[in-house]
Design a protein around this motif. Structure first.
Motif, PDB file in Angstrom:
ATOM      1  N   LEU A   1     -52.282  32.659 -60.690  1.00 48.58           N
ATOM      2  CA  LEU A   1     -51.607  31.394 -60.946  1.00 48.58           C
ATOM      3  C   LEU A   1     -50.133  31.532 -60.599  1.00 48.58           C
ATOM      4  O   LEU A   1     -49.598  32.639 -60.515  1.00 48.58           O
ATOM      5  CB  LEU A   1     -51.720  31.018 -62.425  1.00 48.58           C
ATOM      6  N   ASP A   2     -49.463  30.411 -60.463  1.00 53.36           N
ATOM      7  CA  ASP A   2     -48.018  30.388 -60.364  1.00 53.36           C
ATOM      8  C   ASP A   2     -47.452  31.022 -61.637  1.00 53.36           C
ATOM      9  O   ASP A   2     -48.013  30.848 -62.722  1.00 53.36           O
ATOM     10  CB  ASP A   2     -47.588  28.918 -60.248  1.00 53.36           C
TER      11      ASP A   2
ATOM     12  N   ALA B   1     -47.519  31.898 -67.410  1.00 50.28           N
ATOM     13  CA  ALA B   1     -46.802  32.129 -68.665  1.00 50.28           C
ATOM     14  C   ALA B   1     -47.136  31.060 -69.699  1.00 50.28           C
ATOM     15  O   ALA B   1     -47.293  31.361 -70.888  1.00 50.28           O
ATOM     16  CB  ALA B   1     -45.296  32.182 -68.414  1.00 50.28           C
ATOM     17  N   LEU B   2     -47.261  29.805 -69.266  1.00 52.99           N
ATOM     18  CA  LEU B   2     -47.621  28.736 -70.204  1.00 52.99           C
ATOM     19  C   LEU B   2     -49.007  28.947 -70.792  1.00 52.99           C
ATOM     20  O   LEU B   2     -49.200  28.870 -72.012  1.00 52.99           O
ATOM     21  CB  LEU B   2     -47.547  27.372 -69.514  1.00 52.99           C
ATOM     22  N   TYR B   3     -49.996  29.220 -69.942  1.00 58.13           N
ATOM     23  CA  TYR B   3     -51.360  29.432 -70.419  1.00 58.13           C
ATOM     24  C   TYR B   3     -51.443  30.662 -71.319  1.00 58.13           C
ATOM     25  O   TYR B   3     -52.121  30.634 -72.349  1.00 58.13           O
ATOM     26  CB  TYR B   3     -52.333  29.578 -69.246  1.00 58.13           C
TER      27      TYR B   3
ATOM     28  N   PHE C   1     -42.390  31.740 -75.109  1.00 52.29           N
ATOM     29  CA  PHE C   1     -42.293  31.413 -73.687  1.00 52.29           C
ATOM     30  C   PHE C   1     -40.819  31.431 -73.295  1.00 52.29           C
ATOM     31  O   PHE C   1     -39.984  30.866 -73.989  1.00 52.29           O
ATOM     32  CB  PHE C   1     -42.891  30.021 -73.456  1.00 52.29           C
ATOM     33  N   HIS C   2     -40.494  32.074 -72.170  1.00 51.42           N
ATOM     34  CA  HIS C   2     -39.111  32.205 -71.725  1.00 51.42           C
ATOM     35  C   HIS C   2     -38.957  31.786 -70.266  1.00 51.42           C
ATOM     36  O   HIS C   2     -39.830  32.046 -69.444  1.00 51.42           O
ATOM     37  CB  HIS C   2     -38.648  33.668 -71.846  1.00 51.42           C
TER      38      HIS C   2
ATOM     39  N   TRP D   1     -41.720  34.008 -68.279  1.00 50.96           N
ATOM     40  CA  TRP D   1     -42.451  35.141 -68.828  1.00 50.96           C
ATOM     41  C   TRP D   1     -42.748  34.893 -70.298  1.00 50.96           C
ATOM     42  O   TRP D   1     -42.237  33.981 -70.911  1.00 50.96           O
ATOM     43  CB  TRP D   1     -41.709  36.452 -68.621  1.00 50.96           C
ATOM     44  N   VAL D   2     -43.612  35.762 -70.858  1.00 50.08           N
ATOM     45  CA  VAL D   2     -44.032  35.669 -72.251  1.00 50.08           C
ATOM     46  C   VAL D   2     -43.657  36.962 -72.959  1.00 50.08           C
ATOM     47  O   VAL D   2     -43.832  38.053 -72.414  1.00 50.08           O
ATOM     48  CB  VAL D   2     -45.560  35.451 -72.357  1.00 50.08           C
TER      49      VAL D   2
END
Length: 79
Positions: free
Chosen positions: A9-10, A15-17, A31-32, A49-50
């Motif tokens: 993924l992008d 990072a969102l998922y 989430f950053h 990033w997470v």
């Protein structure tokens, strides 16, 4: 599973998922978003990033050294 079937993924979507999934599992994930400190060529890049605690869990890139954090979503664990 998606990485095995259709590829990566992008970084933003990844990072969102990952943030949502970790939070649903009860982890204190944040989430950053960050901006490159010294881009090779303008404009500067943005990366997502997470983190769990102080550990980056979504990438092996040195994001804490190479990016200035411009946004961090607070952790809200459902429940």
């Amino acid at each position: 599973m998606q990485r095995l079937t259709v590829g990566f993924l992008d970084p933003l979507e990844d990072a969102l998922y990952l943030t949502v999934a970790l939070r649903l599992l009860g982890f204190h994930a944040t989430f950053h978003l960050g901006r490159e400190l010294a881009p090779l060529a303008p404009p500067a890049g943005v990366y997502a990033w997470v983190e769990c605690g102080t550990r980056v869990v979504s990438t092996s890139l040195p994001v804490l050294e190479d990016y200035v954090r411009v946004h961090a979503a607070p952790c809200e664990v459902p429940g």
